[in-house]
Every structure is written in C-alpha cells, then in structure tokens.
Design an enzyme around this catalytic site. Sequence first.
Site, PDB file in Angstrom:
ATOM      1  N   LYS A 213     -10.611  -9.202 -11.795  1.00  0.00           N
ATOM      2  CA  LYS A 213     -10.131  -9.594 -10.477  1.00  0.00           C
ATOM      3  C   LYS A 213      -8.617  -9.406 -10.385  1.00  0.00           C
ATOM      4  CE  LYS A 213     -14.035 -10.966  -8.640  1.00  0.00           C
ATOM      5  NZ  LYS A 213     -14.584 -10.300  -7.433  1.00  0.00           N
ATOM      6  N   GLU A 256       3.215   0.838  -2.853  1.00  0.00           N
ATOM      7  CA  GLU A 256       2.695   1.621  -1.723  1.00  0.00           C
ATOM      8  C   GLU A 256       1.724   0.719  -0.996  1.00  0.00           C
ATOM      9  OE1 GLU A 256       0.406   3.278   0.638  1.00  0.00           O
ATOM     10  OE2 GLU A 256      -0.507   4.259  -1.097  1.00  0.00           O
ATOM     11  N   CYS A 290      -4.325   3.987   4.036  1.00  0.00           N
ATOM     12  CA  CYS A 290      -3.107   3.245   4.384  1.00  0.00           C
ATOM     13  C   CYS A 290      -2.249   3.997   5.385  1.00  0.00           C
ATOM     14  CB  CYS A 290      -2.317   2.935   3.122  1.00  0.00           C
ATOM     15  SG  CYS A 290      -2.051   4.364   2.067  1.00  0.00           S
TER      16      CYS A 290
END
Length: 495
Positions: A213, A256, A290
Amino acid sequence: MAVNVRDYIAENYGLFINGEFVKGSSDETIEVTNPATGETLSHITRAKDKDVDHAVKVAQEAFESWSLTSKSERAQMLRDIGDKLMAQKDKIAMIETLNNGKPIRETTAIDIPFAARHFHYFASVIETEEGTVNDIDKDTMSIVRHEPIGVVGAVVAWNFPMLLAAWKIAPAIAAGNTIVIQPSSSTPLSLLEVAKIFQEVLPKGVVNILTGKGSESGNAIFNHDGVDKLSFTGSTDVGYQVAEAAAKHLVPATLELGGKSANIILDDANLDLAVEGIQLGILFNQGEVCSAGSRLLVHEKIYDQLVPRLQEAFSNIKVGDPQDEATQMGSQTGKDQLDKIQSYIDAAKESDAQILAGGHRLTENGLDKGFFFEPTLIAVPDNHHKLAQEEIFGPVLTVIKVKDDQEAIDIANDSEYGLAGGVFSQNITRALNIAKAVRTGRIWINTYNQVPEGAPFGGYKKSGIGRETYKGALSNYQQVKNIYIDTSNALKGLY
C-alpha cells in the site's frame, strides 16, 4: 477473447529484493484483479517497514559497486533491458491489459514499446554525457563532475504502470544509482514480470521492487533515512506528502502530479485534426492520463460546427473487451475511479451544465462485471464550474466557448495545475503565441498526448517539480561535484 491468465501471470508474487523474489516479513497479501472482468489475477506480498528497510540496505550495498561501473557497461545493460522488453512485448502488453483494463492496441503499440525506448534512450544519454573543465586563469582549473546520488526511492501510479516505471528506472540506473521502486498495489503485475529481465541483465540489488500500500510501504520508502532521492508520479495530494518527506530529510524530489489541461481549438483549426486530437486528449487510456486535455476551449465561431462532430465521434467509440484489437476504450482501472467519475456526472446534472454526449456506465454485452464508462461531453457555462476546475481522471470532457485568443489563454491559465495543454490552428505564429502564454510544462500544437523520449515532460504550479523523459532528466539523479585545482604553488598571503 479469453486467454489463460497463468500463461502470463503467476498465482503469487514475492518482493523483488537483491535480484530474487523473496517472502515478505508478513504473510499478508493483496488481491490483484482484472478491472474489466472482476477476475482475480494474482496475489502480491504486502510489504511492511521491515521489508522497506531490507530493500534500502540492499540497494545501498549494491550502490558501492554499481556506481563504479563504466558508462559503457551501464549503457549496454540498459540496451539489453530494452531489447528484452521488445522481445517479450506481446506478453508484457497482455499483462498490462489484463491488470489495468486498457486496450491491447494501446499496450502493444505504446506502453511497452515506449518503455523499451526509454531504456535505449538513456543508454545513449549516459554514453554521450560529458563533464566540463573551465580554465579560470593560467594557474587555476575548475572541473565539473556528475556523480550518482545514491539510492532512489520511487513510487508510480496505476495508469501507466510499466511506462512510468521505465521513466524512473532508466535514468536512475543509467546515472549509476540503485533504486527501490513500488508500483501501485492495483497494477503491479507488469513490473513484477519485468523483474525477471532485471534478474537476467543487472547485478543484484540495482533494482528492487516492493509491493504494498502506498500509505504504508510507499510512505516508508519516502521517509527512509537511507534514501537519497525521491521520485513520485501520482496525485497532487500525495505529492504534498512526498514533498514534506523530501524537506524533512533534505533530499531532492521529482514530482509528476495532477492536471486539468486546456485543449484550445481556434477558429482556423483543421477540424479533422482537431476532432482526432480532442479524442486523443480525453479518451486515450480511458481518460486516466494526468495530461488529459479535459478542458476543451472552442472559439465561438466554430463551436456550433465542432460540437456536433464531437457528439458523433464520441458515440462511435468502441468501448469493450480490452483484449479485443478493435476496442478503442477499455475499463476504468477500478470501482473507486468509476464512482469518482459518476460523482462528477451527478454534479453536472445538479448544476447548469449540459451533458451533450455519454454520461453513463456501460453494463450491456457482458460489461457489467467491469468498470466501463461512456465517452462523455459536458458543456459548462464558464471555467469556475466544478467540472472545469477539478481533475476527474476519466473520459469526461468539459467544453467552454471562448470569444478570442486572449480569453482562451486566460481560461487555460485559470487553474491550480499546469501540466499540459494543446492548441489547434493552421496559423503557426498564432499557435506559438498561445503556447508561450499558457503556463504549463508541455503544450502540443495540432496533436495531443504524444509522449516520446527526448521531449521533457513535467508541470508548472501544482502539477509537480522537475522534468522527465529527456536527457536533462539524468540530472535529476545526479550530484554535481566541482574539483577546483590551483597549480600555482603560490601562497595567497592572507595569513
């Protein structure tokens, strides 16, 4: 089309540390599924802090010898990795499609070949990199060296698992660093299979892959005292946490992050190019990009001509089985993402926005087990609308009418993000003027979502820090050392 999953994917994966797949410190695992079908693909190890510490220490030990290898040796290994990726392209592409839900036509033509090309590219970059010498005067000389930083800690997002990993691994190891990298817990399988290539090519410990995770082992990577450089691709919210970790440990970070990019269609645009470019901007990878051109700014003179063409184009998109070569859009990557998209559709319905195309989950023809959504076009009255300001990360395009170039620039810049954007015009001077005025790290002119190696990618504002995918990215993973030499053998006379 159905394939035998076990021909591509193992039933279980350990952690890839020191060149071997090993058990984690805990017996906990995470189920990995196919988002298009709900089918269980594999189980991965859930790394804990102890595993992160082990991987970082291995990377530190490997750095001592790897950092001393010659540039030509490293370059050859990067080329070998790229060659082997291409030799196994079809297999790795299928793994990416099974695990991510994106169409096989994209993973075969883009994700895996472009990942391979990044290894080839940075092999050439490191081979041709040169230091500098400055003769300050007849007795003094300044030598500039570029040295590897050390251990890189990286975490990558789920939308382009293998490609984003290549963006980080290739320059990092080309520069002489070692790396501990964690893919998303929902899409780790392509990188885990590519670990077998690293096993064949690289010395042990140069690349280490953890699974788990992000809030657990990912966070532990970024906060480990033995990590010398951070690199992250993902949401802006998590980017803040990575930046805080970098500040706390005084290490550099490349981030990013998110985007809400404007795709500007001027009144002199080639509409055939524009319609294709708009679809590239918002439907590629199901809009889970993105840099998606998710705000469409259309000049008022062509608005009534362009919008019907988009409605028709969106309605003709083939959404379906990602393994089908004819499929143009696959499944969203998971239920959370589908629910997020639906929440924005609900917000549109409750506002003064107008849904012009799509707006529904697709469940017919066997799609009910996956997370499929229609290409969606929504007209909003202005740029202050929720749908024009927030990143949706799906095939949902908001369209805004603009009266002139300056209004398009003003709206494009009216965003907390600054990752990308597009301009469509047959007047290159006009397009360039807009491109220079829009505050983003990347602007496409008369195309969209092209991400080749050799062109810098990264954002302004809350879209991140630093640039990737070009030769300058090598400096993200290097320290600059100056050696100052005085050959005069003369006293300075100060003491």
